[in-house]
Write an enzyme that holds these catalytic residues in place. Structure first.
Site, PDB file in Angstrom:
ATOM      1  N   SER A 170      36.067  43.278  47.763  1.00  8.80           N
ATOM      2  CA  SER A 170      36.689  44.595  47.635  1.00  8.80           C
ATOM      3  C   SER A 170      35.658  45.699  47.351  1.00  8.80           C
ATOM      4  O   SER A 170      34.665  45.827  48.071  1.00  8.80           O
ATOM      5  CB  SER A 170      37.770  44.526  46.544  1.00  8.80           C
ATOM      6  OG  SER A 170      38.610  45.648  46.582  1.00  8.80           O
ATOM      7  N   ASP A 187      45.402  42.383  55.116  1.00  6.43           N
ATOM      8  CA  ASP A 187      44.946  43.020  53.881  1.00  6.43           C
ATOM      9  C   ASP A 187      45.645  44.372  53.728  1.00  6.43           C
ATOM     10  O   ASP A 187      45.454  45.266  54.547  1.00  6.43           O
ATOM     11  CB  ASP A 187      43.426  43.195  53.927  1.00  6.43           C
ATOM     12  CG  ASP A 187      42.823  43.603  52.593  1.00  6.43           C
ATOM     13  OD1 ASP A 187      43.506  44.293  51.813  1.00  6.43           O
ATOM     14  OD2 ASP A 187      41.661  43.237  52.342  1.00  6.43           O
ATOM     15  N   HIS A 241      44.628  40.422  50.440  1.00  4.21           N
ATOM     16  CA  HIS A 241      43.367  40.900  49.863  1.00  4.21           C
ATOM     17  C   HIS A 241      42.862  39.963  48.764  1.00  4.21           C
ATOM     18  O   HIS A 241      41.687  39.585  48.761  1.00  4.21           O
ATOM     19  CB  HIS A 241      43.572  42.307  49.302  1.00  4.21           C
ATOM     20  CG  HIS A 241      42.317  42.972  48.832  1.00  4.21           C
ATOM     21  ND1 HIS A 241      41.291  43.316  49.693  1.00  4.21           N
ATOM     22  CD2 HIS A 241      41.907  43.353  47.583  1.00  4.21           C
ATOM     23  CE1 HIS A 241      40.313  43.893  49.002  1.00  4.21           C
ATOM     24  NE2 HIS A 241      40.663  43.917  47.718  1.00  4.21           N
TER      25      HIS A 241
END
Length: 210
Positions: free
Chosen positions: A106, A162, A185
């Protein structure tokens, strides 16, 4: 007499060969770089529990796997970049390695690229693997680094499913970009297919055509 001497020489050779052989339980010294695991916004080092266990099962030494805990959980590059720089320096000092590899999830991808681009990380990293990385917030291209003899190799892994980081932010021009399906995600941190690509990336399977 010659036969006795020859037999003695053969026996001596066998004994020496047995003594020279390593114990059957001995493991070969790891050839992998230390790995620094970089979490994202509101994340923590424990996010990489599954990935660490997988890498250990694939031959990485547990004492060469490092997971940073950022003080600033908002992902701010101005705060996390310098902390990552200090952390990598400590890892290099502790291990005696010349470079580290990085696996970033991320916003950790953006923090990593910020460190490479602005804070001297360009000659301290060999392989970068990002998982749903918010890379484009810093760079849309795979930064080559500052080592004239070796570019940094990148593997960017992301999923069409995601809902947190859009794929266009994760893609890096010149990198090995891998788009997957059916993984969320957070799921990128504990998926067996993703793990296989992480292993490939850490073993030099990334790209940098820039």
């Amino acid at each position: 007499m010659k036969k006795v001497l020859m037999a003695f020489i053969i026996c001596l050779s066998l004994i020496l060969s047995v003594l020279a052989a390593p114990p059957s339980g001995a493991k070969a010294e790891s050839v992998h770089n230390p790995v620094v695991l970089v979490h994202g916004i509101s994340g923590a080092s424990y996010n990489f529990f599954a990935i660490k266990n997988y890498l250990i099962s694939q031959g990485w030494q547990s004492n060469k796997l490092y997971a940073i805990d950022f003080y600033d959980k908002t992902g701010n590059n101005l705060n996390n970049g310098p902390q990552l720089a200090s952390y990598v320096d400590r890892v290099l000092k502790e291990t005696g390695a010349k470079k580290v590899d990085i696996v970033a999830h991320s916003m950790g991808g953006a923090n990593t690229l910020y460190y490479i681009k602005y804070l001297g990380g360009g000659n301290k990293i060999q392989n970068v693997v990002t998982l749903g990385g918010a890379n484009g917030l810093v760079s849309s291209t795979a930064l080559p680094g500052t080592d004239p003899n070796q570019k940094i190799l990148y593997t960017s892994i992301y999923s069409l499913n995601d809902q947190i980081v859009i794929n266009s932010l994760s893609r890096l021009q010149g990198a090995r970009n891998i788009q997957l399906y059916g993984i969320g995600h957070i799921g990128l941190l504990s998926n067996s297919q993703v793990n296989g690509y992480i292993k490939e990336g850490l073993n030099g399977g990334g790209l940098n055509t820039n």
